[in-house]
Design an enzyme around this catalytic site. Structure first.
Site, short mmCIF file in Angstrom:
data_model
loop_
_atom_site.label_atom_id
_atom_site.label_comp_id
_atom_site.label_asym_id
_atom_site.label_seq_id
_atom_site.Cartn_x
_atom_site.Cartn_y
_atom_site.Cartn_z
N CYS B 85 47.10 44.44 33.69
CA CYS B 85 47.76 45.13 34.82
C CYS B 85 49.51 45.42 35.45
CB CYS B 85 47.79 44.02 36.12
SG CYS B 85 46.96 45.06 37.93
N HIS B 194 41.32 43.40 34.90
CA HIS B 194 41.48 42.30 35.09
C HIS B 194 39.96 41.43 34.52
CE1 HIS B 194 45.34 41.72 37.29
NE2 HIS B 194 44.65 43.12 37.54
N GLU B 196 39.95 38.87 32.73
CA GLU B 196 40.45 37.09 33.39
C GLU B 196 39.61 36.99 34.45
OE1 GLU B 196 42.48 39.20 34.16
OE2 GLU B 196 44.45 38.84 35.93
#
Lengths: 86, 229
Positions: B85, B194, B196
Site C-alpha cells: 500500500c 494488505h 499482513e
C-alpha cells in the site's frame, strides 16, 4: 528576499479525479460554463537576496526531481514571482 | 531470519507487518526511517499507512528518508523488499519500482476483501503460491490506481513482472487490473492490498468460516523459505 514559483500539473493523458470532482461541483453553484477542470500544484520557493539564474536552476532541479513525479505530472512553469525583485 | 519493518511518521501498519513476520516464524526488526542502519536484516518491508500525511504525493517524502537510501542499496544487492500500500507508493517514488499510484478512478476510499490472482510465483515473496492461484486479502486505500507509460506496461507484461492482478473486479482503475509488480530482478515487490491483515484465523478475511482467511501469511512464509534456501 526573492521568490520563485513552480507550477506542476497532472499530465493531460492522466485522469485527474480531483479536477473531475471540482468540475462536477461547479454547476451546483450555478457556474455552468466550464467544460473541464484540472487541478495542479503551485510551490513558492524563497531565497535570501534576489533571484539569480543559479537559484532558478536549483528550482528547476527541485521541480523535476522532488516537486513533481514525471510519470504522472509535468512541470509547466518555473519563474520569479513578479514584482518581488530588489 | 530477520525481517526489517520500516516506520515513517504516519505509518500505520508496521505492528501488523511485524506480527505477520512473527506468525510466519521470522524475527521482525523495527527500522526507524531517520536511520540508515538496517540492523543486519535479511529482508525489508515498507508497511502501509500515510507517511508524512501523504503530503506532496503519496510516498514522495518518505522516499527521501535515510532508511530508504540504505534499502535502495541493499535491494541492488538482491535483498528481498516488500512494499504494501503506502509502502508500494514509496517503492515507486524511490524508483525501485516503475509507475505511479494516483487517486482511485471513482474518487472514493475503498475498503474491501479483494480477490487477486497470483501471476508470478518466482519472487521471494510469492514462491509459496501456485501460478494463477486466487487469493483474498484486504484492500484499503484512496490512491491505489496504478498508472505507467505504455512502454513501461508493455515491459512489465512482457517480462512477467505483473505479480498480482485484481481478479473479481478492478477496484480503482489500475491499468491492466495491476495490483502488484516486481523489479526486473524480482526481489522487490510492491502491491496495494494488505497481506499482513490476513495472517491468523479469527482475524483474517472471510474464508471457509468467519475471519478464517489467512492467504496473506504465505507472503511471509515465502520470504523466510527463500532466505534459507
Amino acid at each position: 528576499m526573492g521568490r520563485i514559483i513552480v507550477e506542476v500539473m497532472p499530465k493531460p493523458e492522466i485522469l485527474d479525479p480531483q479536477g473531475k470532482a471540482v468540475r462536477g461541483a461547479l454547476p451546483r453553484q450555478g457556474i455552468d460554463i466550464f467544460t473541464d477542470v484540472r487541478q495542479g500544484k503551485r510551490f513558492e520557493l524563497t531565497v535570501e537576496g534576489s533571484v539569480t539564474q543559479e537559484a532558478l536552476a536549483s528550482a528547476q532541479a527541485a521541480a523535476e526531481s522532488v516537486l513533481s513525479n514525471p510519470i504522472i505530472e509535468d512541470v509547466v512553469a518555473v519563474y520569479e514571482a513578479p514584482g518581488e525583485s530588489k | 531470519m530477520k525481517v526489517g519493518v520500516v516506520t515513517f511518521p504516519g505509518t500505520l501498519d508496521d505492528q501488523d507487518a511485524a506480527r505477520a513476520v512473527r506468525l510466519a516464524g521470522g524475527e521482525p526488526v523495527a527500522i526507524w526511517h531517520a536511520s540508515d542502519d538496517l540492523r543486519g536484516v535479511d529482508a525489508i518491508i515498507f508497511p502501509g499507512g500515510f507517511s508524512y500525511g501523504d503530503y506532496l504525493r503519496c510516498g514522495a517524502i518518505a522516499a527521501l528518508a535515510p532508511a530508504v537510501g540504505s534499502v535502495i542499496e541493499a535491494a541492488g544487492k538482491g535483498m528481498p523488499v516488500l512494499g504494501i500500500c503506502n509502502g508500494f507508493q514509496v517503492l515507486c517514488e524511490s524508483h525501485l519500482l516503475p509507475g505511479a499510484l494516483i487517486r482511485n478512478e471513482h474518487q472514493r476510499f475503498i475498503c474491501r476483501e479483494q480477490e487477486l490472482s497470483v501471476e508470478n510465483t518466482s519472487t521471494p515473496w510469492t514462491n509459496g503460491f501456485s501460478a494463477g492461484e486466487r487469493i483474498v486479502i484486504p484492500l484499503k486505500n484512496g490512491e491505489g490506481n496504478f498508472q505507467a507509460s505504455a512502454e513501461t506496461v508493455a515491459e512489465l507484461e512482457g517480462e512477467g513482472r505483473v505479480v498480482f492482478r485484481y481478479s473479481d473486479l478492478n477496484p480503482n482503475g489500475s491499468i491492466n487490473d495491476i495490483a502488484g509488480i516486481c523489479s526486473a530482478r524480482g526481489n522487490v515487490v510492491g502491491l496495494m492490498p494488505h497481506p499482513e491483515h490476513a495472517v491468523e484465523r479469527g482475524f483474517g478475511t472471510t474464508g471457509a468460516g468467519y475471519r478464517t482467511g489467512t492467504d496473506g501469511l504465505r507472503f511471509f512464509t515465502s520470504v523466510l523459505s527463500s532466505l534459507v534456501s
